[in-house]
Motif scaffolding. Structure first.
Motif, short mmCIF file in Angstrom:
data_model
loop_
_atom_site.label_atom_id
_atom_site.label_comp_id
_atom_site.label_asym_id
_atom_site.label_seq_id
_atom_site.Cartn_x
_atom_site.Cartn_y
_atom_site.Cartn_z
N ARG A 1 41.48 46.16 76.59
CA ARG A 1 41.90 46.48 75.22
C ARG A 1 41.06 47.62 74.67
O ARG A 1 39.88 47.80 75.06
CB ARG A 1 41.75 45.25 74.32
CG ARG A 1 42.49 44.02 74.83
CD ARG A 1 43.99 44.27 74.95
NE ARG A 1 44.58 44.43 73.65
CZ ARG A 1 45.12 43.43 72.95
NH1 ARG A 1 45.14 42.22 73.47
NH2 ARG A 1 45.64 43.65 71.76
N LYS A 2 41.65 48.38 73.72
CA LYS A 2 40.93 49.50 73.14
C LYS A 2 40.62 49.28 71.66
O LYS A 2 39.84 50.04 71.08
CB LYS A 2 41.76 50.78 73.31
CG LYS A 2 42.20 51.03 74.75
CD LYS A 2 41.73 52.36 75.22
CE LYS A 2 42.20 52.60 76.65
NZ LYS A 2 41.05 52.62 77.53
N GLU A 3 41.23 48.28 71.04
CA GLU A 3 41.03 47.99 69.63
C GLU A 3 40.66 46.51 69.47
O GLU A 3 40.74 45.72 70.41
CB GLU A 3 42.30 48.31 68.82
CG GLU A 3 42.76 49.75 68.91
CD GLU A 3 41.80 50.72 68.24
OE1 GLU A 3 41.02 50.26 67.38
OE2 GLU A 3 41.82 51.92 68.56
N ASP A 4 40.25 46.17 68.25
CA ASP A 4 39.95 44.77 67.95
C ASP A 4 41.20 43.92 68.15
O ASP A 4 42.33 44.37 67.89
CB ASP A 4 39.47 44.63 66.50
CG ASP A 4 38.16 45.37 66.26
OD1 ASP A 4 37.56 45.82 67.25
OD2 ASP A 4 37.77 45.51 65.09
N PHE A 5 41.00 42.69 68.60
CA PHE A 5 42.13 41.79 68.82
C PHE A 5 41.68 40.35 68.56
O PHE A 5 40.48 40.07 68.44
CB PHE A 5 42.70 41.94 70.23
CG PHE A 5 41.74 41.57 71.32
CD1 PHE A 5 41.82 40.33 71.95
CD2 PHE A 5 40.75 42.46 71.74
CE1 PHE A 5 40.94 40.00 72.96
CE2 PHE A 5 39.87 42.13 72.75
CZ PHE A 5 39.96 40.90 73.36
N ALA B 1 36.47 49.15 69.79
CA ALA B 1 36.61 50.60 69.95
C ALA B 1 35.26 51.30 70.01
O ALA B 1 35.02 52.16 70.87
CB ALA B 1 37.47 51.16 68.81
N GLU B 2 34.37 50.94 69.13
CA GLU B 2 33.05 51.58 69.11
C GLU B 2 32.27 51.27 70.37
O GLU B 2 31.61 52.14 70.96
CB GLU B 2 32.28 51.10 67.87
CG GLU B 2 30.90 51.74 67.74
CD GLU B 2 30.15 51.22 66.52
OE1 GLU B 2 29.00 51.64 66.33
OE2 GLU B 2 30.74 50.40 65.77
N ALA C 1 48.57 44.62 74.32
CA ALA C 1 48.48 45.97 73.74
C ALA C 1 49.85 46.64 73.79
O ALA C 1 50.55 46.60 74.81
CB ALA C 1 47.45 46.81 74.49
#
Length: 886
Positions: free
Chosen positions: A458-462, A489-490, A426
């Motif tokens: 992580r906070k987002e798609d990866f 995230a959701e 990230a």
């Protein structure tokens, strides 16, 4: 071993798919455990598929056509399984095979026939699997679905995908893939008991590769050797292209040079000549392996340009040509020992497997490597060099099923390639360059059936990128696949709303028993703190504490056998556990309400979506496999239709020749001519000549229905003649049967009337009445009159005339008489009621005082002693079935 549902395994097929040969074995209850035989009763099938004039051929039939149709016969397809078109493996294959190779849309390999038809390698291999499947179904007499396939341990994920794709296209279902050396180890352990751990090297040198596998055999329970055997693979050494084909290649080069030198022409310009030379190379090598004189001489007729080729090859010259690779045959043994951290002193034996181990040069190398003192007795040939892999694979497949009760053998295998996963960290700031992080998740030597869990903040798609750390083979890609984790995230937002603290993403990776790496699951997880009074008290006294999970966890137990408890289950059980509160001791009503109210735990795990892509060499998609299977099914249907047409034509042709022989003028007193008229024979002869003429003119283009119609029209003319002949043959037996029942009935009536008269005089009951006997006699006289009348008429009928009385009618009328007779004959004598016996004892107080009716009162019998209706008095009454004691 993986757990397979009981209902899915009625029979198990095992296939050892080699470069030169295919072996199959079937495990089915009630069927002997052995190697499958092909249609020629051979125990192994050549790995070849080809076409000749539109007819598809397999095995030795296809291999025999390789010299005549080199571009339509495909052998050695194992080289091309999952191989990239630009790899050295494909380049090597083109040097030993005349096949026309081309690139597919998936960057793999396909071949082209002379008529322009293109087939992928997976489709051609699937055809061979389907052929073995047909052989198995003919033995099992039922459909066979489940299969175990042997593969080399060095196969990459792309190559394993190609094998599984071929299995699915063939209509089979993959139980598991098993390594060749492991299958031999299972076969070795089937009939042996190990009291203490032993180490053995399984040296397998086949047509395309050489593999050495170090295996430990140990008892499952050291205190009880008969409890079973645990097989553990310790190390593997291999050479992908060192085998019989490499030896053949050098021997063929010797023959090429001999031909070119002698005839001043380059035979490499002629595909058919090269195919004939390759076939001759295999024959010469076999002779050199067994010939003590170490030489061979053979003439090949019209090898090319109508030239007959003859030369002489010495074993010494052949071994000299192989001098550059001779020492390489020992290297896999030392590599395997190094991988297992063992020395040769700790090895009990070196077990030789594979056809190339029969070559004297290879045997010399192995003896030089392990046969010196004090290891001279380590080389062993105590397994079948050809059949042990397929028999071990079949036993391994049977052990996965509950349909079979087998010896307890546990297998622990390993992977040979380092597998690492990489991802982008990230970014600390919006403009920061992403940093790539790589982690070795499955190092070489990892046990199959291993599961690992990676934790990411992580906070987002990866995305996760899976690669081989080192090249599997020259020209093969290192990138395996990519898995993108979607919806992070959701999911994290939802967990935060539920009160989760520092939620993370967990990805579960799996190295399956078949050697496949995959992302089986990805979840978002966060520990949810309980802010209630109960939760705070539990947190204060340690009741709600939980240990922090490490970044990487490993579980060596296959997930299909034991699934670890998920974090959601742990949270659920913790939140629902009872706890005492101060209010509970002071307010009983509140306590009752709290006890009755269900505490709903908050979910701390949310499943995420995993999207996997294959950017380099993808496996076949579902649509591609459906299309390939449809092509094979269409081909099977066309071949089945052609076989039915050929069978109909052959049957018609044989029938015509048989009818022609019956009408031959030289045979005068044959039954056929005696039972037919001149007119009938003439009609048949005219029809026969027309059919022969039609067959020669239109037989090649006619439909199956036309062949059947021609035969049916001739049979319609022949049928009345055949019927007359059969009636003449069956008439004496039918007449004798009718007369026999007449005589038996007459004899029965005589004796029955005498018995009836005697019983009436003695005032005894009789089995029959006079009316019944009169009725039987009437039936008898009617049958006798009918039989006498029509038999006389039949005597005047000529053999070529239709009978006036059919034997079927004679049998039916005799059956009526038989039924009437047997109805009376089997009747039992009526029972008489026994009078009450005179008793000397005083009458019971409750007995009636009416003495004049004493002779009419029957004796009371207990209900349980009364025989059932229709049962004789001498029979024992029926008893209720007794149940076994538990």
């Amino acid at each position: 071993m993986p757990v397979v549902p009981q209902t899915t395994l009625a029979s198990v097929l095992a296939i050892d798919y080699g470069t030169d040969w295919i072996k199959g074995s079937l495990m089915k209850p009630g069927v002997p455990f052995d190697v499958l035989l092909n249609k020629d009763s051979k125990r192994k099938i050549q790995s070849a598929v080809g076409w000749k004039n539109g007819d598809r051929l397999f095995g030795s039939d296809a291999a025999a056509m390789a010299s005549r149709f080199p571009s339509d016969v495909f052998t050695g397809l194992k080289y091309l399984q999952g191989a990239p078109y630009e790899s050295e493996t494909v380049s090597y294959y083109t040097k030993v095979s005349p096949s026309d190779v081309l690139e597919t849309s998936r960057k793999t390999v396909a071949v082209r026939r002379t008529d322009g038809t293109e087939w992928s390698v997976e489709e051609l291999v699937a055809m061979q699997f389907a052929y073995v499947k047909q052989l198995a179904e003919s033995v099992a007499e039922e459909k066979v679905r489940d299969v175990v396939i042997t593969v080399p341990p060095y196969y990459s994920q792309m190559e394993r995908d190609a094998v599984v794709d071929a299995i699915e296209i063939s209509g089979l279902r993959t139980l598991t893939l098993i390594h060749d050396g492991t299958a031999v180890a299972v076969n070795f352990a089937m009939t042996r008991v190990f009291a203490a751990p032993e180490y053995h090297i399984i040296y397998d040198s086949g047509a395309s590769s050489t593999v050495a596998t170090v295996v430990q055999f140990a008892p499952i329970d050291p205190s009880n050797p008969s409890s079973g055997t645990h097989i553990t693979v310790g190390g593997v050494g291999y050479d992908r292209h060192l085998g019989g084909t490499d030896l053949n290649k050098r021997l063929r080069q010797m023959l090429i040079e001999a031909f070119n030198t002698k005839h001043k022409r380059d035979i490499r310009e002629d595909k058919k000549g090269m195919a004939k030379l390759w076939k001759e190379t295999e024959r010469v090598k076999a002779i050199l392996s067994a010939n003590t004189e170490a030489n061979s001489a053979q003439q090949v007729e019209s090898i090319a340009w109508d030239i007959d080729f003859r030369t002489k090859v010495l074993r010494s010259d052949f071994e000299k040509a192989c001098g550059d690779i001779k020492s390489n045959f020992a290297k896999p043994i030392f590599d395997a020992l190094q991988g297992a951290n063992l020395s040769l002193d700790q090895v009990t034996s070196v077990i030789l497997v594979g056809g190339t181990t029969r070559t004297p040069m290879v045997q010399e190398v192995i003896k030089a490597a392990v046969g010196a003192e004090p290891h001279s007795d380590k080389i062993a040939v105590n397994v079948n060099a050809d059949e042990s892999p397929v028999l071990g694979a079949a036993f391994y497949g049977a052990a996965l099923s509950r349909q079979f009760k087998t010896k307890n053998i546990k297998v622990t295998d390993i992977t040979l390639h380092d597998v690492e996963v990489s991802y982008f960290a990230a970014a600390a700031t919006a403009n920061a360059r992403p940093r790539s992080i790589s982690t070795l998740v499955f190092p070489a030597g990892s046990k199959v059936g291993t599961k690992k869990t990676l934790t990411f903040k992580r906070k987002e798609d990866f995305a996760l990128y899976f690669d081989y750390k080192h090249l599997v083979a020259p020209g093969y890609p290192q990138r395996m696949f990519e898995s993108e984790i979607v919806g992070v995230a959701e999911a994290l937002g939802n967990l935060t709303e539920r009160g989760a603290v520092d939620p993370v993403v967990k990805a579960t990776l799996m190295l399956s028993d078949s050697g496949f790496v995959s992302v089986t699951e990805a979840v978002a997880y966060g520990e949810i703190k309980d802010e209630s009074l109960t939760g705070k008290l539990k947190g204060l006294f340690g009741g709600g504490s939980s240990t922090e999970e490490p970044e990487t966890t490993t579980d060596n137990v296959p997930p299909r056998e034991t699934e670890p408890a998920s974090s959601s289950e742990s949270a659920s059980s913790a939140s629902s556990s009872p706890s005492a509160t101060p209010a509970a001791s002071t307010n009983e009503t509140a306590t009752a309400k709290t006890a009755n109210k269900k505490v709903v735990p908050k979910e701390d795990t949310i499943k995420l979506k995993v999207v996997t892509t294959f950017p380099v060499i993808p496996p076949m998609t579902v649509e591609q496999k459906k299309e390939a299977r449809s092509r094979l099914r269409t081909l099977d249907q066309q071949e089945a239709a052609k076989n039915r047409k050929d069978e109909a034509r052959n049957t018609l042709e044989g029938y015509l020749y048989r009818m022609r022989d019956l009408l031959d003028d030289e045979s005068h007193d044959t039954p056929f001519k005696k039972c037919s008229t001149q007119t009938e024979r003439k009609d048949i002869l005219d029809k026969l000549e027309n059919s022969f003429s039609w067959l020669h003119e239109h037989g090649d283009v006619a439909e199956t229905s036309q062949f059947l119609d021609k035969r049916i029209s001739l049979e319609a003319l022949e049928k009345p003649i055949i019927h007359r002949y059969k009636e003449i043959e069956a008439f004496p037996q039918a007449l004798n049967n009718s007369q026999m029942w007449n005589w038996s009935t007459r004899l029965f009536l005589t004796e029955a009337r005498q018995n009836l008269t005697a019983e009436l005089e003695a005032d005894l009951p009789s089995k029959w009445t006079k009316e019944e006997l009169d009725g039987l006699e009437k039936t008898l006289k009617e049958h006798e009159a009918w039989l006498s009348e029509w038999v006389e008429k039949q005597k005047s009928v000529k053999p070529y005339e239709n009978p006036v009385i059919e034997t079927t009618e004679m049998k039916a009328r005799a059956k009526v008489l038989e039924g009437a007779l047997m109805k009376l004959f089997k009747r039992k004598i009526p029972k008489t009621r026994k009078p009450k016996p005179t008793s000397t004892a005083a009458p019971a107080p409750t007995a009636p005082a009416n003495d004049d009716k004493t002779d009419k009162v029957e004796e009371e019998v207990p209900v349980e002693n009364v025989p059932p209706l229709g049962q004789d008095e001498g029979q024992e009454p029926l008893q209720a079935p007794k149940h076994d004691e538990l």
